[in-house]
Each structure stands twice: as C-alpha cells, then as structure tokens.
Design a protein around this motif. Sequence first.
Motif, PDB file in Angstrom:
ATOM      1  N   ALA A   1     -37.402  -5.237 -62.826  1.00  0.00           N
ATOM      2  CA  ALA A   1     -38.334  -4.970 -63.924  1.00  0.00           C
ATOM      3  C   ALA A   1     -39.518  -4.130 -63.450  1.00  0.00           C
ATOM      4  CB  ALA A   1     -38.823  -6.278 -64.531  1.00  0.00           C
ATOM      5  N   ALA A   2     -40.003  -4.414 -62.256  1.00  0.00           N
ATOM      6  CA  ALA A   2     -41.130  -3.655 -61.714  1.00  0.00           C
ATOM      7  C   ALA A   2     -40.743  -2.195 -61.470  1.00  0.00           C
ATOM      8  CB  ALA A   2     -41.612  -4.298 -60.417  1.00  0.00           C
ATOM      9  N   LEU A   3     -39.548  -1.962 -60.944  1.00  0.00           N
ATOM     10  CA  LEU A   3     -39.104  -0.586 -60.704  1.00  0.00           C
ATOM     11  C   LEU A   3     -38.847   0.138 -62.022  1.00  0.00           C
ATOM     12  CD1 LEU A   3     -36.770  -0.666 -57.576  1.00  0.00           C
ATOM     13  CD2 LEU A   3     -39.237  -0.385 -57.729  1.00  0.00           C
ATOM     14  N   ASP A   4     -38.318  -0.593 -63.006  1.00  0.00           N
ATOM     15  CA  ASP A   4     -38.136   0.013 -64.334  1.00  0.00           C
ATOM     16  C   ASP A   4     -39.467   0.518 -64.878  1.00  0.00           C
ATOM     17  OD1 ASP A   4     -35.389  -0.333 -64.492  1.00  0.00           O
ATOM     18  OD2 ASP A   4     -35.522  -2.258 -65.540  1.00  0.00           O
ATOM     19  N   ALA A   5     -40.527  -0.263 -64.672  1.00  0.00           N
ATOM     20  CA  ALA A   5     -41.850   0.139 -65.150  1.00  0.00           C
ATOM     21  C   ALA A   5     -42.376   1.349 -64.378  1.00  0.00           C
ATOM     22  CB  ALA A   5     -42.820  -1.032 -65.023  1.00  0.00           C
ATOM     23  N   VAL A   6     -42.021   1.427 -63.086  1.00  0.00           N
ATOM     24  CA  VAL A   6     -42.485   2.520 -62.239  1.00  0.00           C
ATOM     25  C   VAL A   6     -41.974   3.871 -62.720  1.00  0.00           C
ATOM     26  CG1 VAL A   6     -42.073   3.553 -59.959  1.00  0.00           C
ATOM     27  CG2 VAL A   6     -42.930   1.212 -60.129  1.00  0.00           C
ATOM     28  N   VAL A   7     -40.741   3.926 -63.253  1.00  0.00           N
ATOM     29  CA  VAL A   7     -40.138   5.219 -63.610  1.00  0.00           C
ATOM     30  C   VAL A   7     -40.448   5.642 -65.046  1.00  0.00           C
ATOM     31  CG1 VAL A   7     -38.285   4.922 -61.939  1.00  0.00           C
ATOM     32  CG2 VAL A   7     -37.921   4.197 -64.309  1.00  0.00           C
ATOM     33  N   VAL A   8     -41.102   4.800 -65.811  1.00  0.00           N
ATOM     34  CA  VAL A   8     -41.431   5.163 -67.194  1.00  0.00           C
ATOM     35  C   VAL A   8     -42.316   6.408 -67.200  1.00  0.00           C
ATOM     36  CG1 VAL A   8     -42.671   4.462 -69.275  1.00  0.00           C
ATOM     37  CG2 VAL A   8     -41.197   2.830 -68.083  1.00  0.00           C
ATOM     38  N   GLY A   9     -41.874   7.433 -67.930  1.00  0.00           N
ATOM     39  CA  GLY A   9     -42.638   8.667 -68.036  1.00  0.00           C
ATOM     40  C   GLY A   9     -42.509   9.597 -66.846  1.00  0.00           C
ATOM     41  N   ARG A  10     -41.637   9.255 -65.890  1.00  0.00           N
ATOM     42  CA  ARG A  10     -41.459  10.104 -64.712  1.00  0.00           C
ATOM     43  C   ARG A  10     -40.061  10.739 -64.776  1.00  0.00           C
ATOM     44  NH1 ARG A  10     -45.978   9.054 -62.320  1.00  0.00           N
ATOM     45  NH2 ARG A  10     -46.825   6.942 -62.222  1.00  0.00           N
ATOM     46  N   ASP A  11     -40.021  11.984 -65.236  1.00  0.00           N
ATOM     47  CA  ASP A  11     -38.757  12.668 -65.439  1.00  0.00           C
ATOM     48  C   ASP A  11     -37.970  12.788 -64.138  1.00  0.00           C
ATOM     49  OD1 ASP A  11     -39.344  13.020 -68.075  1.00  0.00           O
ATOM     50  OD2 ASP A  11     -40.099  15.076 -67.848  1.00  0.00           O
ATOM     51  N   GLY A  12     -36.685  12.456 -64.223  1.00  0.00           N
ATOM     52  CA  GLY A  12     -35.797  12.594 -63.071  1.00  0.00           C
ATOM     53  C   GLY A  12     -35.749  11.381 -62.176  1.00  0.00           C
ATOM     54  N   ALA A  13     -36.668  10.435 -62.349  1.00  0.00           N
ATOM     55  CA  ALA A  13     -36.643   9.201 -61.559  1.00  0.00           C
ATOM     56  C   ALA A  13     -35.923   8.118 -62.351  1.00  0.00           C
ATOM     57  CB  ALA A  13     -38.052   8.752 -61.214  1.00  0.00           C
ATOM     58  N   TRP A  14     -35.066   7.353 -61.681  1.00  0.00           N
ATOM     59  CA  TRP A  14     -34.331   6.309 -62.374  1.00  0.00           C
ATOM     60  C   TRP A  14     -34.016   5.170 -61.411  1.00  0.00           C
ATOM     61  CZ3 TRP A  14     -29.034   5.431 -61.041  1.00  0.00           C
ATOM     62  CH2 TRP A  14     -28.477   6.410 -60.200  1.00  0.00           C
ATOM     63  N   VAL A  15     -33.627   4.031 -61.986  1.00  0.00           N
ATOM     64  CA  VAL A  15     -33.395   2.821 -61.199  1.00  0.00           C
ATOM     65  C   VAL A  15     -31.936   2.416 -61.285  1.00  0.00           C
ATOM     66  CG1 VAL A  15     -34.005   0.390 -60.898  1.00  0.00           C
ATOM     67  CG2 VAL A  15     -35.765   2.046 -61.573  1.00  0.00           C
ATOM     68  N   GLN A  16     -31.340   2.202 -60.135  1.00  0.00           N
ATOM     69  CA  GLN A  16     -29.966   1.722 -60.043  1.00  0.00           C
ATOM     70  C   GLN A  16     -29.979   0.225 -59.738  1.00  0.00           C
ATOM     71  OE1 GLN A  16     -27.801   3.312 -56.725  1.00  0.00           O
ATOM     72  NE2 GLN A  16     -25.858   2.358 -57.305  1.00  0.00           N
ATOM     73  N   ARG A  17     -29.107  -0.514 -60.399  1.00  0.00           N
ATOM     74  CA  ARG A  17     -28.982  -1.945 -60.175  1.00  0.00           C
ATOM     75  C   ARG A  17     -27.795  -2.232 -59.271  1.00  0.00           C
ATOM     76  NH1 ARG A  17     -31.926  -0.888 -64.326  1.00  0.00           N
ATOM     77  NH2 ARG A  17     -33.128  -2.464 -65.481  1.00  0.00           N
ATOM     78  N   LYS A  18     -28.005  -3.055 -58.241  1.00  0.00           N
ATOM     79  CA  LYS A  18     -26.950  -3.504 -57.347  1.00  0.00           C
ATOM     80  C   LYS A  18     -26.925  -5.031 -57.362  1.00  0.00           C
ATOM     81  CE  LYS A  18     -26.965   0.361 -54.047  1.00  0.00           C
ATOM     82  NZ  LYS A  18     -27.075   0.718 -52.616  1.00  0.00           N
ATOM     83  N   PRO A  19     -25.835  -5.629 -56.859  1.00  0.00           N
ATOM     84  CA  PRO A  19     -25.756  -7.092 -56.896  1.00  0.00           C
ATOM     85  C   PRO A  19     -26.881  -7.804 -56.153  1.00  0.00           C
ATOM     86  CG  PRO A  19     -23.593  -6.137 -56.495  1.00  0.00           C
ATOM     87  CD  PRO A  19     -24.574  -5.013 -56.409  1.00  0.00           C
ATOM     88  N   SER A  20     -27.459  -7.145 -55.132  1.00  0.00           N
ATOM     89  CA  SER A  20     -28.529  -7.812 -54.386  1.00  0.00           C
ATOM     90  C   SER A  20     -29.745  -6.910 -54.178  1.00  0.00           C
ATOM     91  CB  SER A  20     -28.007  -8.268 -53.012  1.00  0.00           C
ATOM     92  OG  SER A  20     -27.575  -7.154 -52.249  1.00  0.00           O
ATOM     93  N   ALA A  21     -29.829  -5.816 -54.936  1.00  0.00           N
ATOM     94  CA  ALA A  21     -30.926  -4.872 -54.714  1.00  0.00           C
ATOM     95  C   ALA A  21     -31.195  -4.045 -55.961  1.00  0.00           C
ATOM     96  CB  ALA A  21     -30.595  -3.947 -53.537  1.00  0.00           C
ATOM     97  N   ALA A  22     -32.353  -3.423 -55.970  1.00  0.00           N
ATOM     98  CA  ALA A  22     -32.688  -2.404 -56.961  1.00  0.00           C
ATOM     99  C   ALA A  22     -33.042  -1.138 -56.191  1.00  0.00           C
ATOM    100  CB  ALA A  22     -33.860  -2.844 -57.830  1.00  0.00           C
ATOM    101  N   VAL A  23     -32.632   0.013 -56.721  1.00  0.00           N
ATOM    102  CA  VAL A  23     -32.776   1.273 -55.982  1.00  0.00           C
ATOM    103  C   VAL A  23     -33.474   2.306 -56.852  1.00  0.00           C
ATOM    104  CG1 VAL A  23     -31.603   3.014 -54.602  1.00  0.00           C
ATOM    105  CG2 VAL A  23     -30.559   0.755 -54.882  1.00  0.00           C
ATOM    106  N   LEU A  24     -34.542   2.863 -56.331  1.00  0.00           N
ATOM    107  CA  LEU A  24     -35.239   3.965 -56.987  1.00  0.00           C
ATOM    108  C   LEU A  24     -34.631   5.277 -56.523  1.00  0.00           C
ATOM    109  CD1 LEU A  24     -37.669   5.260 -58.552  1.00  0.00           C
ATOM    110  CD2 LEU A  24     -38.897   5.175 -56.354  1.00  0.00           C
ATOM    111  N   HIS A  25     -34.205   6.128 -57.476  1.00  0.00           N
ATOM    112  CA  HIS A  25     -33.673   7.457 -57.173  1.00  0.00           C
ATOM    113  C   HIS A  25     -34.663   8.510 -57.639  1.00  0.00           C
ATOM    114  CE1 HIS A  25     -29.390   6.456 -56.158  1.00  0.00           C
ATOM    115  NE2 HIS A  25     -29.743   5.327 -56.771  1.00  0.00           N
ATOM    116  N   THR A  26     -34.967   9.468 -56.757  1.00  0.00           N
ATOM    117  CA  THR A  26     -35.949  10.504 -57.106  1.00  0.00           C
ATOM    118  C   THR A  26     -35.438  11.916 -56.834  1.00  0.00           C
ATOM    119  OG1 THR A  26     -36.966  10.343 -54.906  1.00  0.00           O
ATOM    120  CG2 THR A  26     -37.893   8.959 -56.662  1.00  0.00           C
TER     121      THR A  26
END
Length: 285
Positions: free
Chosen positions: A139-164
């Motif tokens: 949820a925190a990473l989802d909030a981080v990418v709001v309004g930031r074009d090209g940045a997105w969050v990938q969900r994994k079974p034990s992690a969250a990943v920010l892609h830039t």
Amino acid sequence: MSEPGPAPDDALDGALEDALSAFCADDGAALLVALDFDGVLAPLVDDPTASRMLPATRRAVDRLGALAHDDGAAAGRARLAFVSGRDLADLGARADPPVGAYVVGSHGAETGHATADGCDTVPLELTAEQGAALAGLTAALDAVVVGRDGAWVQRKPSAAVLHTRQAGPVDSAAAIAGADAAAEHYGLDALHGKDVVEVAVLHTSKGEALRRLRDVVADELGATAVRVLYAGDDTTDERAFAVLGEGDLSLKVGSGDTLAGHRVPGPEHVALVVDRVADALTPTA
C-alpha cells in the motif's frame, strides 16, 4: 576487474575459455550451471512481460538442459538452474525452463523444479506478521507511484517491487526515495537493482540460494564436490558472486563494477558460454 575490449560475436576471450575448460574438467566433481534470466539469457526490455531469450540462447539452454538430465554419459555430472528476481510463476512463463532444471524465484524466496507440466514449486507461506507487513508495504509503494508517470508497483508472494525504468529522472528519484522510506518504516531491506527497488518480508538472497542449490546437487548426485558457474548482470547478482570460491566460475554480463572473475558484453555471449559447457558434456564416439 577491468572492462574487456570489444569481442567478436563468435568468440570468448582466452581467459574465459581457459576458465570454462577448467570448470568442465572431468575429475569427478558435479557441475551446477546457474543463470539469471533478465539481462543474461534475455535482453533487458521496458515491458517485463515481453522478455524472451535470444534464439541462440534458447537453443543453448535447451541443449544443456537435455544433456544434464539424460541417461547418457553426462548423467550424474551436471545440473541446470535458473535463479531470478522474478517470482516463480513469472519466471516459468518467460524462461520455459527445460524439464528437470531447478528454478529459483524472488531472489531465493521461491524454489522448485521444471516438469513437463510446468514448475513444481515448494509452497511459500508467510506468517501473519509477515503478511501484514507485506500488505502495508505494498500500500505504501502504491501511494509512492501516484502521479509519477512510468513508475509502477509489482506484487510478489513475499515482496513488493518498485519499477522506474520508464519514469523520468525526477519522478524516478522521488519514487525510489519513497520506497526506501517505506522499507525503513517496516524495518526491511530495500534491494536496489537496475531501475527497480525490491522490498521483501523474507530475508534471502541469490547468494543464499546458490549455497542451498550446491548442497541439493551434492545430495542428489552423491557428489563430494560441486563446482558452480553463475552468470548475472545486476547488483543483486553480486551476492551470488560473493559466495563462489575456488573452482567456481563467476560471470558478469554487461558493464559495471563486479566481484565476478569474468565478464561478457551481453546475452549473445552467454549462449556461447552455455554451448561450451554443453560441448564438454556431449558424449564422444
């Protein structure tokens, strides 16, 4: 190590050729060839779902996989493994590993092996505390990418990943800072790679995964010694290079500082490396 000069498309440098000959020596040791996927077997692309092996790499990997798991002279001597930051389901879909190959996803958090029906995986279970941390982190990473074009969050079974990779420099820097802050809030490590920041609720690494794989190969093949060849391209692969020792072969793909003993320019040269190992395992008449 120093950067190599340009290499012909059909050649490896002499030092690497010598290292491969020593690695493949038929002296009773088992061999484990462990390969990262993105940037090693497949060129890096903006869309992770579009990543595919180069045709030459595909042929070389399939050839080595068949040799490593047949009933001929190579039996009992070699094993093939894919070690990736991708989650295991994604890795299986993109890499299509040869039957019998070990598969390691999420930087070592997920393990299994390839079968004719897909990947047979070891179930991954989080504690209630880890599950809550993962939900909050995502949820925190989802909030981080709001309004930031090209940045997105990938969900994994034990992690969250920010892609830039597709974000501009300002949005990328802000998103990365936000991911680091989220990781610190939950007391977790932020693993920085090429245009990614991964935060996992399980503490593992590709280095720990290689240690486990070496033991698995020794047990499976009844070997007293297992030599490991590992090829990687990213900062996350340095943890794998760090656990290799005498007799092993570490291969950095691409530019950048590294602990690896050898380097090749790109995935097309990895195909040559895999073919050299397959040549050594091919029974002679």
